[in-house]
Motif scaffolding. Structure first.
Motif, PDB file in Angstrom:
ATOM      1  N   LYS A  14     -28.122 -29.074   0.664  1.00 47.43           N
ATOM      2  CA  LYS A  14     -29.490 -29.441   1.040  1.00 47.43           C
ATOM      3  C   LYS A  14     -29.524 -30.547   2.092  1.00 47.43           C
ATOM      4  CE  LYS A  14     -33.933 -30.914  -0.868  1.00 47.43           C
ATOM      5  NZ  LYS A  14     -34.684 -31.300  -2.092  1.00 47.43           N
ATOM      6  N   LYS A  15     -28.690 -31.557   1.920  1.00 50.29           N
ATOM      7  CA  LYS A  15     -28.733 -32.710   2.825  1.00 50.29           C
ATOM      8  C   LYS A  15     -28.363 -32.321   4.248  1.00 50.29           C
ATOM      9  CE  LYS A  15     -27.880 -36.334  -0.600  1.00 50.29           C
ATOM     10  NZ  LYS A  15     -26.959 -37.423  -1.030  1.00 50.29           N
ATOM     11  N   ARG A  34     -30.801 -32.286   7.724  1.00 51.52           N
ATOM     12  CA  ARG A  34     -30.452 -33.096   8.896  1.00 51.52           C
ATOM     13  C   ARG A  34     -30.450 -32.276  10.194  1.00 51.52           C
ATOM     14  NH1 ARG A  34     -26.493 -35.629   5.436  1.00 51.52           N
ATOM     15  NH2 ARG A  34     -24.902 -34.232   6.292  1.00 51.52           N
ATOM     16  N   LEU A  35     -30.400 -30.966  10.086  1.00 52.30           N
ATOM     17  CA  LEU A  35     -30.363 -30.109  11.274  1.00 52.30           C
ATOM     18  C   LEU A  35     -31.739 -30.048  11.937  1.00 52.30           C
ATOM     19  CD1 LEU A  35     -28.283 -27.094   9.895  1.00 52.30           C
ATOM     20  CD2 LEU A  35     -27.487 -28.834  11.510  1.00 52.30           C
ATOM     21  N   GLY A  89     -34.308 -27.737  10.369  1.00 49.32           N
ATOM     22  CA  GLY A  89     -33.937 -27.431   8.988  1.00 49.32           C
ATOM     23  C   GLY A  89     -33.536 -25.985   8.802  1.00 49.32           C
ATOM     24  N   LEU A  90     -34.247 -25.288   7.931  1.00 46.39           N
ATOM     25  CA  LEU A  90     -33.939 -23.883   7.661  1.00 46.39           C
ATOM     26  C   LEU A  90     -34.165 -22.996   8.888  1.00 46.39           C
ATOM     27  CD1 LEU A  90     -35.458 -23.356   4.074  1.00 46.39           C
ATOM     28  CD2 LEU A  90     -33.038 -23.435   4.699  1.00 46.39           C
ATOM     29  N   ASP A  91     -34.958 -23.465   9.848  1.00 49.82           N
ATOM     30  CA  ASP A  91     -35.238 -22.680  11.048  1.00 49.82           C
ATOM     31  C   ASP A  91     -34.228 -22.928  12.164  1.00 49.82           C
ATOM     32  OD1 ASP A  91     -37.551 -21.460   9.975  1.00 49.82           O
ATOM     33  OD2 ASP A  91     -38.697 -23.288  10.373  1.00 49.82           O
ATOM     34  N   TYR A  92     -33.198 -23.696  11.873  1.00 48.60           N
ATOM     35  CA  TYR A  92     -32.167 -23.977  12.877  1.00 48.60           C
ATOM     36  C   TYR A  92     -31.369 -22.701  13.165  1.00 48.60           C
ATOM     37  CZ  TYR A  92     -28.013 -26.065  15.035  1.00 48.60           C
ATOM     38  OH  TYR A  92     -26.987 -26.375  15.887  1.00 48.60           O
ATOM     39  N   ASN A  93     -31.240 -22.361  14.455  1.00 48.50           N
ATOM     40  CA  ASN A  93     -30.500 -21.150  14.844  1.00 48.50           C
ATOM     41  C   ASN A  93     -29.013 -21.479  14.941  1.00 48.50           C
ATOM     42  OD1 ASN A  93     -29.369 -18.872  16.274  1.00 48.50           O
ATOM     43  ND2 ASN A  93     -31.440 -18.362  16.925  1.00 48.50           N
ATOM     44  N   GLY A 103     -16.923 -26.068   7.401  1.00 52.16           N
ATOM     45  CA  GLY A 103     -17.417 -26.448   6.078  1.00 52.16           C
ATOM     46  C   GLY A 103     -18.883 -26.124   5.886  1.00 52.16           C
ATOM     47  N   GLN A 104     -19.693 -26.347   6.931  1.00 47.79           N
ATOM     48  CA  GLN A 104     -21.123 -26.040   6.840  1.00 47.79           C
ATOM     49  C   GLN A 104     -21.361 -24.544   6.686  1.00 47.79           C
ATOM     50  OE1 GLN A 104     -22.322 -27.982  10.469  1.00 47.79           O
ATOM     51  NE2 GLN A 104     -23.135 -29.777   9.394  1.00 47.79           N
TER      52      GLN A 104
END
Length: 590
Positions: A465-466, A470-471, A474-478, A489-490
């Motif tokens: 989640k963290k 930070r991106l 967030g969830l919409d980061y391409n 790792g991500q």
């Protein structure tokens, strides 16, 4: 990285099986198809009308000075030209429309078929070649309808109609006109045979070029790591040279054929003018007939010049169709005949006398027997190639076993609906594949029933989640192609969330933390334990320290189970597992 070059035969135009299969795609559009046939026949009938009315205008009106009659005949000519233009437009539109809707249907069917094929098929088939099938080969089929079949029928009908009218008007002049026809037929036949082979070479070159580019762009990191840029560049030059040579050869044949055809046509017209002029001077032939015959010859030779090209368009369409139908007819798909469709399962797994081979009877798994009770965690360990990943591939039916059976909740997995079976199993692989899309899409894979709240809950559970928050976006980061904008790792954390958000009863971790650094591994290890709690878990891990708490550890060697038990039990045995454990301790000490 090797690339097998594709070779295919040219096939035959009269391949009735292929044409029948193509016609099956036309059936939903029969009205448009038969309208196209009608328009083709109508155009063939209209073709000789313009020279005929010009002949009438000259001989019946111009020659006698009948201006009023000339105006009338000119109005008829203008009307015919407008009608012909409209019919030509409708013919072009319908032929193009039918071609496009048919290739849409075939491409959709082909992609749906590819989705159901075994992974083993993709192991053995270059992706670039499949791209060629789905894009270039199918695109060629559109030309079969717009420039191939309908155009050939129209050309042949036009030839017959024009020839009939010419014989009706003056059979002697017609015979003179046809003196050069044998030369035109021979040159056309030679051109057709030459260009047929060349077109096939072009298609092969395109397929090989696509395969090479796809494979080497995907593996560019390996090319650069091992300093193979120059060598791969030379290989690309060679393939690109073959592609260029194939195209140049086709251009060469065109550059020879069409001037030759023009010369033959010019000779024919010259003979008509010479013979016709003599007849006109003798008052045995009207000037209008001579002028109309010159126009008829131009109309007559044009379809003959084009028909070779159209036959080759049809030929390449048949070749492409054969390739596509061969792929569609392949039965390398997972049989989905099961009807077992439970909403929930307890998660018990049992393998009974399982044998499996990727190639013929070269078995990579031999007589595998073990059981996993609901909620248990079982670890599979062994050297590379021992068969660990093969077992988890079989559980999700990515491959089919050769002998034995695999039971889930006491039911053979082949009796489950395939979608249902895989819905109950969450898999996290070492090599994480992410699509060029947002993190949200890569977790839900476009499933509208999964909300953002569920995604973030799963992300919090596995410790992702963290980093997601930070991106940017967030969830919409391409994440771009293959997740290039994320660290290893991500990407692995995203794969954990993807497995958890579907809430499966069985979790499979295939060396899921091997690509994660030690610090990150420690952070997510607790989350993994939470994730596995209450679920049946099968874990493959190189680091034996991560599986010491497993309820059972199964040791594989050369496709066979050599040891089984808890961590302590296996160490007490002093066997193969103990050797692996000691080797890892030594490597850590170093």
């Amino acid at each position: 990285m090797s690339l097998e070059k594709e070779k295919t035969s040219t096939g035959e135009i009269v391949d009735t099986q292929v044409l029948k299969k193509l016609y099956s795609f036309v059936k939903p559009y029969q009205f448009q198809f038969y309208s196209l046939i009608f328009l083709t026949v109508f155009l063939a009938i209209l073709a000789p009308t313009r020279p005929y009315f010009i002949q009438v205008a000259i001989d019946d009106y111009v020659a006698v000075g009948d201006t009023a009659g000339l105006y009338q005949i000119m109005l008829v000519l203008v009307g015919l030209m407008i009608l012909q233009a409209f019919v030509q437009w409708a013919h072009t539109f319908y032929s193009g429309w039918i071609g496009q809707v048919i290739i849409r249907d075939i491409r959709t069917m082909l992609y749906r078929h590819l989705l159901k094929l075994k992974l083993q098929f993709f192991d053995n088939t270059p992706i670039g070649r499949l791209v060629t099938r789905n894009i270039s080969d199918i695109e060629t089929l559109a030309d079969v309808f717009s420039e191939g079949l309908a155009a050939i029928i129209g050309d042949l009908l036009q030839l017959v109609t024009i020839l009939g009218v010419m014989f009706y008007i003056d059979w002697k002049l017609t015979l003179v006109s046809l003196c050069t026809l044998p030369l035109m037929v021979i040159s056309t036949y030679v051109f057709k045979e030459k260009i047929k082979v060349t077109f096939n070479d072009v298609r092969n070159a395109v397929s090989n070029l696509n395969s090479f580019l796809q494979e080497h762009i995907t593996g560019m990191n390996i090319v650069q790591i091992f300093n193979r840029e120059q060598r791969e560049y030379e290989k690309f030059q060679e393939i690109n040279r073959e592609h260029r040579n194939a195209h140049i050869k086709s251009v060469l044949y065109y550059s020879i054929y069409f001037p030759v055809a023009e010369i033959i046509q010019a000779i024919g017209i010259g003979l008509v003018v010479w013979y016709g002029a003599v007849e006109v001077l003798r008052m045995e032939l009207q000037i209008g007939v001579l002028i109309s015959f010159i126009m008829y010859l131009q109309l007559f030779f044009r379809p003959i010049r084009m028909i070779a090209d159209r036959f080759n368009t049809l030929q390449m369409g048949v070749v492409s169709s054969s390739r596509i139908f061969k792929l569609l007819d392949s039965n390398e798909h997972i049989a989905d005949n099961g009807h077992h469709n439970p909403e929930k399962i307890s998660g018990s797994i049992k393998l009974e006398n399982v044998w499996f081979a990727y190639v013929d009877d070269q078995y990579v798994l031999r007589n595998i027997n073990f059981e996993v009770k609901p909620g248990e965690t079982v670890a599979l360990v062994g050297a590379t190639g021992a068969g660990k990943s093969s077992i988890i591939n079989l559980l999700s039916r990515f491959y089919e076993i050769n002998k034995g059976s695999i039971l889930m909740d006491g039911v053979d997995i082949r009796k489950y609906e395939l979608e249902v079976l895989r819905k109950h199993i969450g898999v996290v692989l070492q090599d994480v594949f992410l699509f060029s899309n947002t993190i949200y899409y890569n977790i839900t894979l476009g499933n509208p029933s999964i909300t953002r709240e569920q995604v973030m809950q799963a992300a919090e559970m596995v410790g992702a989640k963290k980093f997601i928050e930070r991106l940017p976006g967030g969830l919409d980061y391409n994440v771009m192609e293959r997740g290039a904008t994320l660290s290893v790792g991500q990407r692995q954390l995203v794969s954990f969330v993807r497995a958890m958000v579907y809430n499966p009863e069985i979790i499979i971790l295939d060396e899921a933390t091997s690509s994660v650094d030690t610090e990150t591994e420690e952070l997510i290890q607790e989350s993994i334990e939470k994730m596995m709690k209450g679920r049946t878990s099968i874990v493959i891990a190189h680091r034996l320290s991560t599986i010491q708490k497993a309820d059972k550890i199964i040791v594989l060697h050369k496709g066979e189970i050599v040891e089984s038990g808890t961590h302590e039990d296996l160490l007490d045995l002093g066997g193969y597992y103990t050797q692996l454990h000691q080797m890892q301790l030594k490597s850590l000490a170093i």
